[in-house]
Design a protein around this motif. Structure first.
Motif, PDB file in Angstrom:
ATOM      1  N   UNK A   1      88.324  93.462 -13.701  1.00 43.16           N
ATOM      2  CA  UNK A   1      88.690  94.404 -14.661  1.00 43.16           C
ATOM      3  C   UNK A   1      89.257  95.717 -14.458  1.00 43.16           C
ATOM      4  N   UNK A   2      89.881  96.196 -15.186  1.00 44.18           N
ATOM      5  CA  UNK A   2      90.356  97.630 -15.039  1.00 44.18           C
ATOM      6  C   UNK A   2      90.211  98.067 -16.435  1.00 44.18           C
ATOM      7  N   UNK A   3      90.551  99.705 -16.524  1.00 45.75           N
ATOM      8  CA  UNK A   3      90.159 100.276 -17.727  1.00 45.75           C
ATOM      9  C   UNK A   3      91.066  99.809 -18.983  1.00 45.75           C
ATOM     10  N   UNK A   4      92.115  99.046 -18.377  1.00 41.26           N
ATOM     11  CA  UNK A   4      93.068  98.398 -19.685  1.00 41.26           C
ATOM     12  C   UNK A   4      92.897  97.124 -19.481  1.00 41.26           C
ATOM     13  N   UNK A   5      92.029  96.297 -19.330  1.00 41.38           N
ATOM     14  CA  UNK A   5      91.736  95.052 -19.256  1.00 41.38           C
ATOM     15  C   UNK A   5      91.716  94.124 -17.828  1.00 41.38           C
ATOM     16  N   UNK A   6      92.128  93.014 -17.975  1.00 45.05           N
ATOM     17  CA  UNK A   6      91.767  91.925 -16.862  1.00 45.05           C
ATOM     18  C   UNK A   6      93.106  92.054 -16.046  1.00 45.05           C
ATOM     19  N   UNK A   7      93.374  92.343 -14.967  1.00 44.89           N
ATOM     20  CA  UNK A   7      94.321  92.269 -14.093  1.00 44.89           C
ATOM     21  C   UNK A   7      94.260  91.329 -12.829  1.00 44.89           C
ATOM     22  N   UNK A   8      94.970  90.065 -12.814  1.00 44.64           N
ATOM     23  CA  UNK A   8      94.631  88.909 -11.919  1.00 44.64           C
ATOM     24  C   UNK A   8      95.839  88.853 -10.778  1.00 44.64           C
ATOM     25  N   UNK A   9      95.512  88.864  -9.648  1.00 43.91           N
ATOM     26  CA  UNK A   9      96.518  88.341  -8.488  1.00 43.91           C
ATOM     27  C   UNK A   9      96.146  86.941  -8.242  1.00 43.91           C
ATOM     28  N   UNK A  10      97.168  86.126  -8.608  1.00 39.12           N
ATOM     29  CA  UNK A  10      96.913  84.628  -8.090  1.00 39.12           C
ATOM     30  C   UNK A  10      98.129  84.088  -7.204  1.00 39.12           C
ATOM     31  N   UNK A  11      97.506  83.243  -6.281  1.00 37.20           N
ATOM     32  CA  UNK A  11      98.264  82.959  -5.302  1.00 37.20           C
ATOM     33  C   UNK A  11      98.414  81.480  -5.314  1.00 37.20           C
ATOM     34  N   UNK A  12      99.859  81.082  -5.214  1.00 40.98           N
ATOM     35  CA  UNK A  12     100.385  79.734  -5.525  1.00 40.98           C
ATOM     36  C   UNK A  12     101.435  79.584  -4.535  1.00 40.98           C
ATOM     37  N   UNK A  13     101.072  78.624  -3.485  1.00 46.89           N
ATOM     38  CA  UNK A  13     102.423  77.947  -2.632  1.00 46.89           C
ATOM     39  C   UNK A  13     102.601  79.119  -1.748  1.00 46.89           C
ATOM     40  N   UNK A  14     101.900  80.010  -1.378  1.00 47.82           N
ATOM     41  CA  UNK A  14     102.472  81.135  -0.555  1.00 47.82           C
ATOM     42  C   UNK A  14     103.066  82.479  -1.281  1.00 47.82           C
ATOM     43  N   UNK A  15     103.031  82.117  -2.508  1.00 49.65           N
ATOM     44  CA  UNK A  15     103.728  83.475  -3.480  1.00 49.65           C
ATOM     45  C   UNK A  15     102.449  83.867  -4.346  1.00 49.65           C
ATOM     46  N   UNK A  16     102.703  84.945  -4.856  1.00 51.92           N
ATOM     47  CA  UNK A  16     101.640  85.602  -5.799  1.00 51.92           C
ATOM     48  C   UNK A  16     102.387  86.032  -7.028  1.00 51.92           C
ATOM     49  N   UNK A  17     101.295  85.984  -8.052  1.00 54.50           N
ATOM     50  CA  UNK A  17     101.723  86.186  -9.423  1.00 54.50           C
ATOM     51  C   UNK A  17     100.835  87.192 -10.043  1.00 54.50           C
ATOM     52  N   UNK A  18     101.313  88.358 -10.586  1.00 57.36           N
ATOM     53  CA  UNK A  18     100.296  89.480 -11.453  1.00 57.36           C
ATOM     54  C   UNK A  18     100.287  88.970 -12.769  1.00 57.36           C
ATOM     55  N   UNK A  19      98.886  88.749 -13.116  1.00 54.67           N
ATOM     56  CA  UNK A  19      98.770  88.362 -14.612  1.00 54.67           C
ATOM     57  C   UNK A  19      97.894  89.590 -15.435  1.00 54.67           C
TER      58      UNK A  19
END
Length: 212
Positions: A1-19
């Motif tokens: 969690x950050x001051x602006x809400x939930x921030x997630x780094x998700x790994x998938x098949x060697x790549x990353x997504x920021x949510x």
């Protein structure tokens, strides 16, 4: 969690997504338009230029800037410290370890707030802080794209300096604002796998305003 809400780094098949708060922001699978954002701006600059990048993201824009010998200084504004920390670990390869480049200075602050208080002038400002002027991640980011925000960006550019904006879709109303308040505008569409092309807008400063 950050001051602006939930921030997630998700790994998938060697790549990353920021949510952010459940909303997909970006991933490491492509990056052509983010690189173009910086490459087209650099094409208009001379050696020794000062470059400002708004938004660290997954690092494509910073990697493109650091790969060039043109900038003498690269300032990166990133509001989320968590994202900066990821670039020292999981995302380091995607920004080409550019945080270790002595020309790079990362500022952990809100971009609009920082621009309002800094006297620093730049030869180029490259913004990849949202999905575009018509689709901001947080409502307060609208202040970066309205008339006052556009004038603020203009006033942080040196004469002849360039403002480059990344957008997930065409934004003709915003392009007209750039032309009216900053100077000549060019649009650079980039085809994507699905949906509308990404668009990079470049505005060259020729309108009067404060000169830092």
């Amino acid at each position: 969690m950050t001051t602006r809400g939930e921030l997630v780094l998700r790994e998938s098949a060697g790549h990353y997504e920021i949510i952010s708060n459940g909303v997909f922001l970006m991933d490491t699978r492509a990056g052509a338009s983010e690189r173009l954002l910086v490459r087209e701006a650099l094409r208009l600059l001379r050696p020794g230029a000062r470059l400002l990048i708004g938004g660290l993201g997954v690092g494509f824009s910073l990697a493109e800037a650091a790969a060039s010998a043109l900038p003498a200084e690269i300032v990166v504004l990133e509001i989320e410290k968590t994202i900066i920390d990821w670039h020292r670990r999981e995302l380091a390869a995607f920004s080409a370890n550019a945080l270790d480049d002595p020309r790079v200075r990362v500022v952990n602050e809100d971009l609009v707030t920082w621009l309002r208080h800094t006297p620093e002038p730049f030869d180029a400002i490259c913004l990849d802080t949202d999905n575009g002027p018509d689709w901001t991640v947080f409502q307060q980011n609208d202040a970066l794209y309205d008339e006052d925000g556009t004038e603020l960006l203009r006033d942080r550019l040196r004469d002849g300096g360039v403002l480059a904006i990344w957008s997930a879709a065409a934004a003709p109303v915003y392009a007209a604002r750039l032309a009216a308040l900053i100077g000549p505008v060019t649009a650079h569409p980039v085809t994507v796998t699905r949906g509308e092309p990404d668009v990079v807008y470049l505005a060259r400063r020729s309108r009067p305003g404060h000169v830092g």
